[in-house]
Design a protein around this motif. Sequence first.
Motif, PDB file in Angstrom:
ATOM      1  N   ALA A   1      38.691  41.859  49.990  1.00  0.00           N
ATOM      2  CA  ALA A   1      39.059  40.476  50.304  1.00  0.00           C
ATOM      3  C   ALA A   1      39.393  39.702  49.039  1.00  0.00           C
ATOM      4  N   PHE A   2      38.598  39.883  47.984  1.00  0.00           N
ATOM      5  CA  PHE A   2      38.866  39.159  46.739  1.00  0.00           C
ATOM      6  C   PHE A   2      40.175  39.620  46.118  1.00  0.00           C
TER       7      PHE A   2
ATOM      8  N   VAL B   1      42.820  40.806  47.627  1.00  0.00           N
ATOM      9  CA  VAL B   1      43.929  40.243  48.415  1.00  0.00           C
ATOM     10  C   VAL B   1      44.107  38.761  48.096  1.00  0.00           C
ATOM     11  N   LEU B   2      43.003  38.018  48.029  1.00  0.00           N
ATOM     12  CA  LEU B   2      43.097  36.591  47.698  1.00  0.00           C
ATOM     13  C   LEU B   2      43.669  36.391  46.299  1.00  0.00           C
ATOM     14  N   ALA B   3      43.297  37.251  45.354  1.00  0.00           N
ATOM     15  CA  ALA B   3      43.833  37.137  43.992  1.00  0.00           C
ATOM     16  C   ALA B   3      45.331  37.404  43.978  1.00  0.00           C
TER      17      ALA B   3
ATOM     18  N   ILE C   1      47.408  36.870  46.496  1.00  0.00           N
ATOM     19  CA  ILE C   1      48.034  35.691  47.107  1.00  0.00           C
ATOM     20  C   ILE C   1      48.096  34.545  46.102  1.00  0.00           C
ATOM     21  N   ALA C   2      47.013  34.369  45.337  1.00  0.00           N
ATOM     22  CA  ALA C   2      46.987  33.289  44.348  1.00  0.00           C
ATOM     23  C   ALA C   2      48.046  33.496  43.269  1.00  0.00           C
TER      24      ALA C   2
ATOM     25  N   THR D   1      33.077  35.753  40.170  1.00  0.00           N
ATOM     26  CA  THR D   1      32.942  36.435  41.457  1.00  0.00           C
ATOM     27  C   THR D   1      32.221  37.779  41.299  1.00  0.00           C
TER      28      THR D   1
END
Length: 398
Positions: free
Chosen positions: A367-368, A370-372, A374-375, A393
Amino acid sequence: MTAATKKPGFWAIFSIFLLLGLTSFGGPAAHIGYFRQQFVSKRRWLSDAEFASLLALCQFLPGPASSQLGMAIGLLQHKFRGALAAWLGFTLPSALLMLAFALSLTWWQPGLLSGVLHGLKLVAVAVVAQAIWAMAQSLCNSVRKAVIMLLSAALILWQQAATVQLLLLAGAALAGFLLLRHETASDSRVALVQPLQRRQGLGFAAVFLLLLLGLPLTAQYFAQPMLTLLDIFYRSGALVFGGGHVVLPLLQAELVPAALVNADQFMAGYAAAQAMPGPLFSFAAFVGAVAQTGISPVTAAVLALLAIFLPSLLILCAVLPYWQQISQQSALRSAFAGVGAAVTGLLLATLYSPLASSSILTPLDAAFAVLAFIALQFLRLPPWLLVLAGAVTGILLA
């Protein structure tokens, strides 16, 4: 970059690469992603085609590909002073950290901040994924190029030897030449401003060979530990393909039997090198400082660093004048297109192994990452901010 645009000076190049040297975690594949974002997307010093041409060159040459790519970018911007500024800025942070680690071995306790390191590796996964996404759009924009990319990734995942990488790039060049000629017939030529002349390239080639042949003879004749250390590092930088992940295990096979370092020291430095930003070849600073050479640890560290990086610069300067001319030939642009697709495949394979396979261990890790991504890709957050977020994190996940 247009001709009317003022090119950066020594300190401008140094400061940009210093920031990269402080924040570029994740090894050569991640470094390439950081470089592309900084010099293609943000500053527009290079086009995607120019970046791919330089990257293909550095993938063909022995030594650390990401450091050579940085030197090449600096060389194009400010000639030799630019290459020095790029190398110094990118290497200095990790070299100083490795030197400090070596000098503190007498009191340092085992146990790096595993949580922090884990978070940084997750950021590296996102950085590499973004680089692949961008490179695939420009370098693999047809079915045949995509097939070359995927086959290259599959082959490297099956067999990761450095010789296989060389054969793969050569095969991709041949495939591109045979299969992509109609796709590249109308491509515009890559127009790099050539910083070197052919006779200069021949001079650098002569120095490269002179040191490659002369250092072993000198070390054998005088039998001094420091000369032996310089010979080992120069030969490693001159002849080993695949970058730091390949050269570090090979260095162990020479340094430990030569009694320059013991096995425990080597493995401690090896572990620390994985945690550092910048090039893994900065490990040379650690070895120079702990090796039994009979001179100052700081002096030995500097000499070891110069020995392992010098052949990379010499061979780059020797080949670049000829590479520039070859890259302008329309008959070979299709071959370079195949190499560009294969390099993207190499990065794709690296994204899976070792980056993602050793970093994404839980659903929270995934999850982290993927979020990174996207960011980086969609929110356009700077990589250094994600590095800080990754460190925090990682501690929380641990």
